[in-house]
Each structure stands twice: as C-alpha cells, then as structure tokens.
Scaffold this active site. Structure first.
Site, PDB file in Angstrom:
ATOM      1  N   ASP A 282      25.858  40.235 148.545  1.00 25.94           N
ATOM      2  CA  ASP A 282      26.224  39.359 149.645  1.00 25.94           C
ATOM      3  C   ASP A 282      25.053  38.415 149.932  1.00 25.94           C
ATOM      4  OD1 ASP A 282      28.763  40.683 150.352  1.00 25.94           O
ATOM      5  OD2 ASP A 282      27.461  42.356 150.890  1.00 25.94           O
TER       6      ASP A 282
ATOM      7  N   ASP B  74      30.139  38.117 145.852  1.00 21.98           N
ATOM      8  CA  ASP B  74      30.623  39.077 146.844  1.00 21.98           C
ATOM      9  C   ASP B  74      30.827  38.304 148.155  1.00 21.98           C
ATOM     10  OD1 ASP B  74      31.451  41.419 147.999  1.00 21.98           O
ATOM     11  OD2 ASP B  74      29.611  42.519 147.663  1.00 21.98           O
TER      12      ASP B  74
ATOM     13  N   ASP C  43      28.021  40.079 155.546  1.00 28.83           N
ATOM     14  CA  ASP C  43      28.580  41.385 155.889  1.00 28.83           C
ATOM     15  C   ASP C  43      27.804  41.967 157.061  1.00 28.83           C
ATOM     16  OD1 ASP C  43      30.369  41.153 153.836  1.00 28.83           O
ATOM     17  OD2 ASP C  43      29.831  43.025 152.842  1.00 28.83           O
TER      18      ASP C  43
ATOM     19  N   ARG D 258      38.973  36.320 155.231  1.00 28.53           N
ATOM     20  CA  ARG D 258      37.909  37.047 155.933  1.00 28.53           C
ATOM     21  C   ARG D 258      36.984  36.115 156.719  1.00 28.53           C
ATOM     22  NH1 ARG D 258      35.871  41.752 151.667  1.00 28.53           N
ATOM     23  NH2 ARG D 258      37.953  42.562 151.166  1.00 28.53           N
TER      24      ARG D 258
END
Length: 439
Positions: A219, A258, A262, A317
C-alpha cells in the site's frame, strides 16, 4: 443541465470564494493558529476531525533544529526516520524521491525467471486446485518469494511517533514507496505526491476465485495500530503505471498495485483532509477483515474523518469500512466508466456520509454510490449527484433491492470544522485539494 456543464458551473461558482484569502481560512479550518507560518510546524486544528480527538495531532511541530532534516534521496529519508528515537522530528522532502530507482531487476535473486514462473504455474500445467504455499525455496515460486522479500525490505519506510513529513514547495513526493505508520502516535504527512508502489513480483494464486488471480503487496500508506494521524494536501495516484496499461497472464490482469491508503488493526483518530485520490482500483480500506480474531482489536476504534478530498477516476473503496465510526463530508467524487462504488458498508461499520458531491457519467446510476457488504446502518444526508440533491440510501434500495440498506449510523459527528454547502464542494475542492496547493 448536463454533467459537464454542471461540473464546470460548480467550479466557477466557487472560484470567487476560493480566491479570497480571508474567506479561505474560514472555509478550511484546517490549521487553527495563524502562527507559526512555517507549514512544517503547523498542527491539526482543534475540532478538525477524529485526528483532533484528545491530545490532538501535532506531529513533529516541537522539533528542535537538530531534528529538522531536508532529504532528496531514499537513503537520506530512511536515515532521517531512523535518527533520534521518538524525539519530535520534521522531514522536509525536496523533489521526487524514487524508492525503486534501480528498477525491479535489482531485487531479483539469482535464478529468478518470470518466464519460468509462468511455465511452471500455468493453469493447464498446475491446475486451479492447489495454491503455491508449499513450493520449495528453489522452485520458481520460492525464488519469487525471496525476490519479493528483498523489495519489501527496501521500499517500506517505518515512520516513528512525533513526526511531520512535508513536501517542499510544488512537485515533492515519492515514487514506489510504502509508508508504514505502524504502532506509533502523532504523525503528520502533507504536501506530497505519492505514485503507487509497483509490486515487482506479484503472486499467482490458482485458488483465488474460479479462474485464479494475481495478488500484489505494498500500500502507498498504511496506518496500522497507530493513533493521531493527519494526512493533508497529498496526491495519491498510480501515475506512470496505471492498471489500464498492465498486461494479462493466464487470462487475468497482472495486478501490481495494492491500496493507496489502509487504516487497519486498531488504528484510531485519523483525519484525511484536502487530498486527491486518483486513478486507482482498491483505494482505501478501513478495517481489513471480518474475522473475530481482528474484530476484537477493531471494535471501538478505526475512527476516521475524510473532508474536502477529491476522489477521481477510482474503481472502488473510497473508503470501504469495517467497524469504524467514519465521517465523510464535503468530499467530491468524480467517476468514470470503470466505476464500481464509492462507500463500502462493511461489518459493524458506522459510516456517516454527508454534504458530499458526486459527478457521475451517463450510464452510472446513483444507486451504485453505496455498496452493502454487510448489514450495517448508514447515515447519508444532504448529498448531491450531478447538481441535484439525492437520498443515496433510498435510490440504492430502489435500484438494488436485494441489498437493502438501513438509515441511521447511530452517532453524530462532533469533530468538524466549517461544513460547506454540498453544491459548492466541487469548486472548492477543485481549487484547493492535492499536493502543491498548501497555503
């Protein structure tokens, strides 16, 4: 009024407001004090989202002269992170720092060969019933694992407590880096452009789905078990390596990205303001598992505020939420033809999405803005789609009756700065969000 005209009209309508310096300060509320003027020593303003809760977020504002660093290379940056323990520090990033400047070949261990990997694990050879976890170290998968470990060690940068990382002027940022904000407190990241890290060695998993899948790591930024984090005026993008340019192998996209951000494993008190998230697939994840083993550490945490961000040309997302009390207000979402959804409503999530603006192209229905992954109530009031006020829950339930959502997240956000009218949000965000626009 069509979508293009409405978007342009909204931006023009806010231009006069954004052009007035005095009123800009009133609109943003992001930095509470007028002094100090040095952006590197600015702190998150009182009431500015969950990051302001309790002790607030000050990062390295108290750093002495010995703990202020200006870096221009990846090695200098990692050295500045490692120096001085948890003493407050300010790291000023000048120019673009490439964490993979020598290319992917620099990480490959002797003997690794991608063509041999493809030959060994092609579905017609290996099948789709057995994963690769038991492959020995000298196998193509074993050599891929070893190469991936080298990249992992190189591109991840662990950020300590009491740190401010800030870009100098316009054009500062990172390529291929993964910021690890892990088990620390009080971190500020501002005015940087992040080009998503590219996984040089994605893993083929024959058992992922009905046809197998390529899975990647890294990430751009991970907030893992940390508290009091402020991400402000950054740009997150796939840049020169968009998924649209990626090849396919075994009939599946060779996925080398990715997430962009996060926030997981009990992280708490995070504010993300005035950022741009663009050109990405799985963008932001809050809470990374439904399992009870992680739920115990996530319940009562994962409290995050998003305001005045631009989410543009993303697939999904923005964010997907599990467990957390997440407040999303005054953001602008601009979709393209690859759009799947914006808000993912997950297990025990408590999402409040208010006063946002959405620009959707023809053929993309407003009912797709919300996606139900689990039965959790959501608050979604005063949101505008293509210039018209829309009840996102009602339109979702009408268009996707098999995934009915219930209103009422069960809490009311108290930590907010000025809330701008939703119809003015596209213009305000267009003129102010992203790296290089810090004032």
């Amino acid at each position: 009024m069509n979508v293009q005209k409405w978007h342009a009209h909204a931006i023009a309508r806010a231009a006069a407001v954004v052009g007035c310096t005095g009123l800009v300060v009133a609109l943003t509320g992001t930095v509470a004090q007028a002094h100090p003027r040095d952006p590197a020593r600015q702190v998150l303003g009182a009431q500015d989202g969950w990051g302001a809760y309790g002790t607030g977020t000050t990062g390295g504002a108290a750093a002495d002269a010995a703990h202020v660093y200006t870096v221009t290379t990846w090695d200098q940056f990692k050295a500045a992170l490692a120096a001085g323990g948890d003493a407050p520090r300010i790291i000023k990033v000048k120019g673009v720092i490439d964490a993979v400047s020598e290319g992917c070949d620099a990480f490959a261990v002797p003997g690794y060969d991608f063509d041999a990997y493809l030959a060994a694990y092609a579905p017609e050879t290996w099948g789709l019933d057995t994963d690769l976890s038991a492959e020995p170290d000298d196998s193509p998968e074993g050599l891929r694992r070893a190469s991936a470990a080298r990249q992992d060690q190189s591109v991840k940068a662990n950020v300590p407590s009491n740190t401010t990382i800030i870009g100098v002027g316009r054009g500062a940022g990172f390529k291929g880096a993964s910021l690890q904000i892990k088990a620390v407190d009080d971190v500020i990241v501002r005015n940087l452009t992040f080009e998503s890290p590219v996984d040089c060695f994605p893993q083929w998993d024959p058992t992922d789905g009905s046809r197998g899948n390529w899975n990647s790591e890294y990430d751009t930024a991970v907030v893992y078990g940390s508290t009091h984090v402020w991400l402000d005026h950054n740009t997150f993008t796939d840049g020169s390596h968009p998924d649209s340019a990626a090849p396919t192998y075994f009939g599946m996209l060779y996925q080398q990205h990715d997430g962009e951000l996060d926030i997981v494993r009990g992280a708490n008190y995070v504010t993300a303001s005035w950022n741009v998230f663009t050109e990405h697939d799985k963008t932001i994840l809050i809470g990374n598992s439904d399992s009870e083993s992680t739920a115990a550490g996530d319940r009562g945490k994962l409290k995050v505020t998003f305001h005045h961000n631009l989410f543009e040309n993303l697939v999904e997302r923005a964010p997907r939420v599990r467990f957390g009390q997440v407040d999303s207000y005054n953001n602008h979402f601009v979709a393209d033809g690859d759009y799947s959804y914006s808000f993912g409503v997950g297990k025990e999530s408590q999402l409040v999405a208010e006063h946002n603006a959405f620009t959707l192209p023809e053929g993309v229905a407003a009912g797709r803005i919300l996606k139900r992954w689990n039965v959790s109530p959501v608050t979604a009031d005063d949101n505008y789609v293509n210039g018209e006020r829309v009840d996102l829950i009602a339109v979702h339930n009408a268009q996707i009756p098999a995934e009915t959502l219930q209103p009422g997240a069960g809490w009311t956000p108290a930590l907010r700065t000025r809330v701008d009218p939703a119809r003015a949000v596209p213009g305000i965000v267009h003129h102010r969000a992203g790296a290089g626009r810090l004032r």
